[in-house]
Design a protein around this motif. Structure first.
Motif, PDB file in Angstrom:
ATOM      1  N   ASP A  14       0.913  -1.315   0.325  1.00 33.49           N
ATOM      2  CA  ASP A  14       0.249  -0.151  -0.115  1.00 33.49           C
ATOM      3  C   ASP A  14       1.179   1.333  -0.007  1.00 33.49           C
ATOM      4  OD1 ASP A  14      -2.385  -1.224  -0.154  1.00 33.49           O
ATOM      5  OD2 ASP A  14      -2.345  -1.312   2.491  1.00 33.49           O
ATOM      6  N   ALA A  15       1.190   1.890  -1.033  1.00 33.99           N
ATOM      7  CA  ALA A  15       0.956   3.491  -1.122  1.00 33.99           C
ATOM      8  C   ALA A  15       0.756   4.056   0.466  1.00 33.99           C
ATOM      9  CB  ALA A  15       1.188   4.268  -2.293  1.00 33.99           C
ATOM     10  N   THR A  16       1.994   5.514   0.337  1.00 29.53           N
ATOM     11  CA  THR A  16       1.712   6.025   1.730  1.00 29.53           C
ATOM     12  C   THR A  16       2.083   7.674   1.507  1.00 29.53           C
ATOM     13  OG1 THR A  16       4.046   6.122   2.114  1.00 29.53           O
ATOM     14  CG2 THR A  16       3.159   3.944   3.275  1.00 29.53           C
ATOM     15  N   ASP A  19       4.926   8.273  -0.593  1.00 28.79           N
ATOM     16  CA  ASP A  19       5.601   8.006  -1.816  1.00 28.79           C
ATOM     17  C   ASP A  19       4.310   8.654  -3.236  1.00 28.79           C
ATOM     18  OD1 ASP A  19       6.673   5.297  -1.753  1.00 28.79           O
ATOM     19  OD2 ASP A  19       4.868   4.593  -0.971  1.00 28.79           O
ATOM     20  N   VAL A  20       3.735   9.382  -2.675  1.00 29.92           N
ATOM     21  CA  VAL A  20       3.173  11.145  -3.825  1.00 29.92           C
ATOM     22  C   VAL A  20       3.786  10.884  -4.602  1.00 29.92           C
ATOM     23  CG1 VAL A  20       0.943  13.067  -3.620  1.00 29.92           C
ATOM     24  CG2 VAL A  20       1.366  10.941  -1.446  1.00 29.92           C
ATOM     25  N   ASP A  21       4.657  12.005  -4.279  1.00 28.32           N
ATOM     26  CA  ASP A  21       5.579  12.888  -5.137  1.00 28.32           C
ATOM     27  C   ASP A  21       6.660  11.801  -6.384  1.00 28.32           C
ATOM     28  OD1 ASP A  21       5.013  14.944  -4.334  1.00 28.32           O
ATOM     29  OD2 ASP A  21       7.069  15.421  -3.353  1.00 28.32           O
ATOM     30  N   ALA A  70       1.490   0.622  -4.812  1.00 25.15           N
ATOM     31  CA  ALA A  70       2.818   0.465  -5.186  1.00 25.15           C
ATOM     32  C   ALA A  70       3.516  -0.877  -5.378  1.00 25.15           C
ATOM     33  CB  ALA A  70       3.594   1.413  -4.056  1.00 25.15           C
ATOM     34  N   VAL A  71       4.013  -0.926  -6.845  1.00 21.92           N
ATOM     35  CA  VAL A  71       5.054  -1.611  -7.423  1.00 21.92           C
ATOM     36  C   VAL A  71       6.106  -2.010  -7.671  1.00 21.92           C
ATOM     37  CG1 VAL A  71       4.929  -3.789  -8.544  1.00 21.92           C
ATOM     38  CG2 VAL A  71       2.816  -2.360  -8.018  1.00 21.92           C
TER      39      VAL A  71
END
Length: 181
Positions: A14-16, A19-21, A70-71
């Motif tokens: 899972d993205a956090t 990781d947004v940018d 997110a991979v």
């Protein structure tokens, strides 16, 4: 004798918010501008401007009914996708594969994992997605993976530059559906 190096395993998480940018840059690179032309998913000829922004990605990461996967391969984010729980079905969106990684099965692996998670963790019976109807090559790719065109269209949000700047006046989204059972 096969001397090719084995493919490095993918990791899904899972993205956090951290990781947004990275995810915004990945999504933009897969769909917009010259960098997107290295892959086959480019929308550069039909849309210019942005594909997403940090606020949009942050909203998905923080939403209680969504997951943004997110991979990673070798510690580098190479793909992502959104899953959203919508009652009996799940919605698949914000799908991006790094242009240099396209064409080698990565997208297929991400889609399969998203379907598995929706079915096993949420009990979703169907996966829904919307695709710009003029993207025949992309729609055909999804059809080969079991998705069917529904003919149900929704208008493209002309005038809302958060979704890009259209280069043609016939854009609309078509709903694609796949049974997960």
């Amino acid at each position: 004798m096969d001397t090719a190096a084995p493919a490095t395993a993918l990791s899904f998480r899972d993205a956090t918010l951290a990781d947004v940018d990275t995810l915004v840059a990945l999504i933009e690179s897969a769909y917009r501008g010259d960098s997107s032309r290295a892959g086959w998913t480019t929308e550069a000829d039909i849309l210019q401007g942005q594909r997403t922004d940090p606020e949009g990605v942050r909203e998905v990461v923080e939403s209680p009914d969504s997951r943004l996967l997110a991979v990673e391969r070798d510690g580098v984010v190479v793909a992502c996708c959104q899953l959203e729980r919508r009652g009996e079905h799940a919605y698949f969106g914000m799908f991006a594969v790094s242009p240099g990684q396209q064409g080698g099965g990565l997208g297929r692996a991400v889609l399969a994992e998203a379907e598995r998670l929706a079915r096993e963790e949420w009990g979703a019976g169907e996966m829904h997605m919307t695709v710009i109807s003029v993207r025949e090559d992309l729609i055909a790719w999804y059809e080969r993976r079991g998705y069917r065109r529904t003919g149900r269209m929704t208008p493209f949000p002309y005038g809302d530059e958060r979704f890009g700047i259209p280069q043609r006046d016939d854009l609309e989204f078509e709903l694609l559906v796949r049974e997960l059972g």
